[in-house]
Design a protein around this motif. Structure first.
Motif, short mmCIF file in Angstrom:
data_model
loop_
_atom_site.label_atom_id
_atom_site.label_comp_id
_atom_site.label_asym_id
_atom_site.label_seq_id
_atom_site.Cartn_x
_atom_site.Cartn_y
_atom_site.Cartn_z
N ARG A 224 4.82 1.20 -0.77
CA ARG A 224 4.20 1.30 0.56
C ARG A 224 3.43 0.03 0.92
O ARG A 224 3.11 -0.17 2.08
CB ARG A 224 3.26 2.51 0.63
N GLU B 104 2.89 -3.33 4.97
CA GLU B 104 2.60 -1.94 4.63
C GLU B 104 3.52 -1.04 5.42
O GLU B 104 3.86 -1.33 6.58
CB GLU B 104 1.14 -1.60 4.93
N THR B 105 3.92 0.05 4.82
CA THR B 105 4.85 0.98 5.47
C THR B 105 4.24 2.37 5.56
O THR B 105 3.37 2.73 4.77
CB THR B 105 6.18 1.04 4.69
N ARG C 298 15.69 -3.16 4.75
CA ARG C 298 14.61 -2.78 5.68
C ARG C 298 13.36 -3.62 5.43
O ARG C 298 12.71 -4.08 6.38
CB ARG C 298 14.31 -1.30 5.52
N LEU C 299 13.04 -3.87 4.17
CA LEU C 299 11.88 -4.70 3.86
C LEU C 299 12.08 -6.11 4.40
O LEU C 299 11.14 -6.71 4.95
CB LEU C 299 11.65 -4.73 2.35
N LEU D 226 11.35 -6.31 8.08
CA LEU D 226 9.91 -6.32 8.36
C LEU D 226 9.29 -7.68 8.03
O LEU D 226 8.42 -8.17 8.76
CB LEU D 226 9.22 -5.21 7.55
N ASP E 166 9.77 4.26 10.83
CA ASP E 166 10.37 2.96 11.12
C ASP E 166 9.68 2.31 12.32
O ASP E 166 9.42 1.09 12.33
CB ASP E 166 11.86 3.11 11.41
N ASP F 163 6.28 1.01 11.23
CA ASP F 163 6.42 -0.20 10.42
C ASP F 163 6.66 -1.42 11.29
O ASP F 163 6.09 -2.50 11.06
CB ASP F 163 7.55 -0.04 9.41
#
Length: 524
Positions: free
Chosen positions: A285, A304-305, A314-315, A318, A371, A374
């Motif tokens: 997270r 941070e998620t 996905r990371l 971001l 999502d 984030d």
């Protein structure tokens, strides 16, 4: 048998003057005609020397010497003002550079660092190569460095300061430590002087004496530090930053300047980190990306998620979004020579159930919200994406609030609504209750009519009162301050159908207060 821990001590003897020279853009050439340089501060009504460079030390100048006396000895002396805050910041910058080698870095006084390099040396072709690289990176910051390796932090620091030997085989460290002067104990001046006058000039002289006698005469602290320098006791270090749960590094032989290549390497690290998370049955997270630039600059990005995740793609989305929204762009300069991706906050992440067709069963609505959060946090920042929380209090002004969406702050349960009944309180309240004029029967009847913002409202229906007393356990009340008055709240509806939340502050039967009426909120 476990491998002994290894520590690298880095002493920066001229930190203040090195930092000042760099800030003033005065590189030291080391030539014979170069003037000495000192930093001064005012003490006892006069400017005195607070820090010296190597040339000033060779000219027999000393700390605490009056500047006038120093100028008489060295007419071409260069000076600047001492800045302890800037020195502290520069030491932290040096510590950040050293995190390239290990995440376990701590400060030692005002001019030193200790690194726990246990298990890290092989990544840099051995301890000697690691030591050389650490000194080279600090030299890029303009810092002269003395370094030493040892089995305990105190031994590494003592060797760095009082020995020219940088690395000894672990089996010979105690014998070498016995030859160090008693000044390596870093005790108060009168204790060091007393030891010297007693003929105890080296740590070996002290080690040969009974510990109980030394403790009785000079205190147990002296015996403890002696044992640690001799390598008999290791109390470990407390790093500046908590070590990450998972970490992956990449070091480049040639610094990378292209962001595309840097992100490609970062994507590979993300894949490695996600694989480690999957083996642990966990998700991340909180993530941190650290970019180590070749000139010593260090940049950090935190992600941070809303939910634990281990999706590398996905990371990376971001991270890319975070980079594009930086107020201070990520400047590669002469290139980045190291990269780190760390998981700073992890949680258990259960495997998702799969359909027979291979698709995953997931709460799409919940994941879609996560999502969105984030992306918003990556673009606008953590403090600008908020959520409502309930607090366990009867005070309506404190019963609800907002916190950052990703904050771990807990929330009390919202009061349940009775089916078919209107809410007991409005969803939103005025920031400050607004004073109104009201006509009501005493002692505790709801108002018959009230005037708000120059408009008269005839009350058709009313419910209440809901009496809210001050919370007596709060410090400002328990300490004897004048407590706020009791409030009686009413839900009222006027002849046109508008609904209001009104309260009376104070009681009519209380002769010490004059009751007043306020409007606190509006129902939809």
């Amino acid at each position: 048998m476990t491998e002994p821990r290894r520590y690298l001590g880095l002493w920066l003897p001229f930190l203040s003057t090195d930092r000042a020279c760099r800030a003033l853009n005065r590189p030291r050439s080391g030539t014979a005609d170069e003037p000495p340089f000192v930093l001064t501060q005012k003490e006892r009504g006069a400017l005195r020397i607070a820090a010296l460079d190597p040339l000033a030390r060779r000219c027999k100048l000393a700390l605490d010497m009056a500047l006038a006396e120093a100028r008489a000895l060295v007419p071409n002396l260069m000076t600047a003002a001492m800045d302890h805050a800037a020195d502290a910041d520069y030491l932290l910058a040096a510590a950040a550079v050293c995190e390239k080698f290990t995440p376990l870095v701590t400060l030692r006084g005002r001019e030193g660092l200790i690194l726990d390099i246990t298990g890290c040396a092989h990544l840099f072709d051995g301890e000697e190569a690691l030591l050389i690289q650490a000194r080279r990176n600090l030299n890029r910051l303009g810092l002269a460095t003395r370094a030493a390796l040892a089995n305990t932090p105190d031994a590494a620091w003592a060797f760095a300061r009082f020995s020219s030997t940088e690395r000894l085989p672990p089996a010979t460290e105690e014998r070498a430590a016995r030859a160090l002067p008693v000044a390596a104990l870093e005790q108060e001046r009168h204790i060091t002087l007393a030891l010297t006058r007693a003929g105890l000039r080296t740590l070996g002289d002290l080690a040969d004496r009974p510990s109980s006698l030394l403790a009785a005469r000079f205190g147990a602290g002296l015996v403890d530090i002696l044992q640690r320098i001799l390598g008999r006791d290791d109390i470990r270090i407390t790093p500046l930053r908590p070590p990450p749960e998972i970490m992956a590094d990449k070091h480049f032989a040639t610094p990378i300047t292209a962001m595309e290549g840097l992100l490609a390497e970062l994507a590979r690290l993300a894949g490695d980190v996600m694989s480690l998370l999957e083996r642990r049955g966990a998700g991340g997270r909180g993530f941190e990306v650290i970019f180590f630039r070749a000139d010593g600059a260090v940049r950090r990005l935190t992600i941070e998620t809303a939910q634990a995740m281990r999706d590398g793609a996905r990371l990376m989305r971001l991270i890319a979004l975070k980079i594009t929204t930086l107020a201070d762009p990520l400047d590669p300069g002469f290139g980045f020579d190291a990269l780190r991706l760390a998981v700073t906050w992890g949680e258990t992440l259960d495997e998702r159930q799969h359909h027979l067709s291979g698709g995953q069963v997931a709460d799409e609505e919940k994941r879609g919200l996560a999502d969105l959060v984030d992306r918003l946090v990556a673009r606008f920042g953590r403090d600008h994406v908020q959520r409502f929380v309930a607090r366990a209090t009867h005070d309506p002004g404190e019963a609800g609030g907002v916190v950052p969406y990703l904050s771990p702050a807990s929330s009390a349960s919202w009061p349940p609504l009775e089916p078919g009944h209107p809410p007991l309180r409005p969803l939103t309240l005025f920031e400050r209750p607004q004073l109104i004029e009201a006509l009501a029967e005493v002692p505790d009847s709801p108002p018959r009519r009230f005037r708000w913002r120059r408009q008269l409202h005839e009350v058709a229906l009313a419910e209440g009162p809901e009496r809210i007393a001050p919370e007596w356990w709060h410090s400002h009340i328990a300490g004897g301050d004048h407590p706020p008055a009791v409030r009686d709240y009413y839900r009222v509806e006027d002849a046109t159908g508008q609904r209001f939340w009104i309260f009376r502050e104070g009681l009519y039967e209380d002769s010490t207060t004059h009751p007043r009426w306020f409007l606190h909120g509006l129902f939809a």
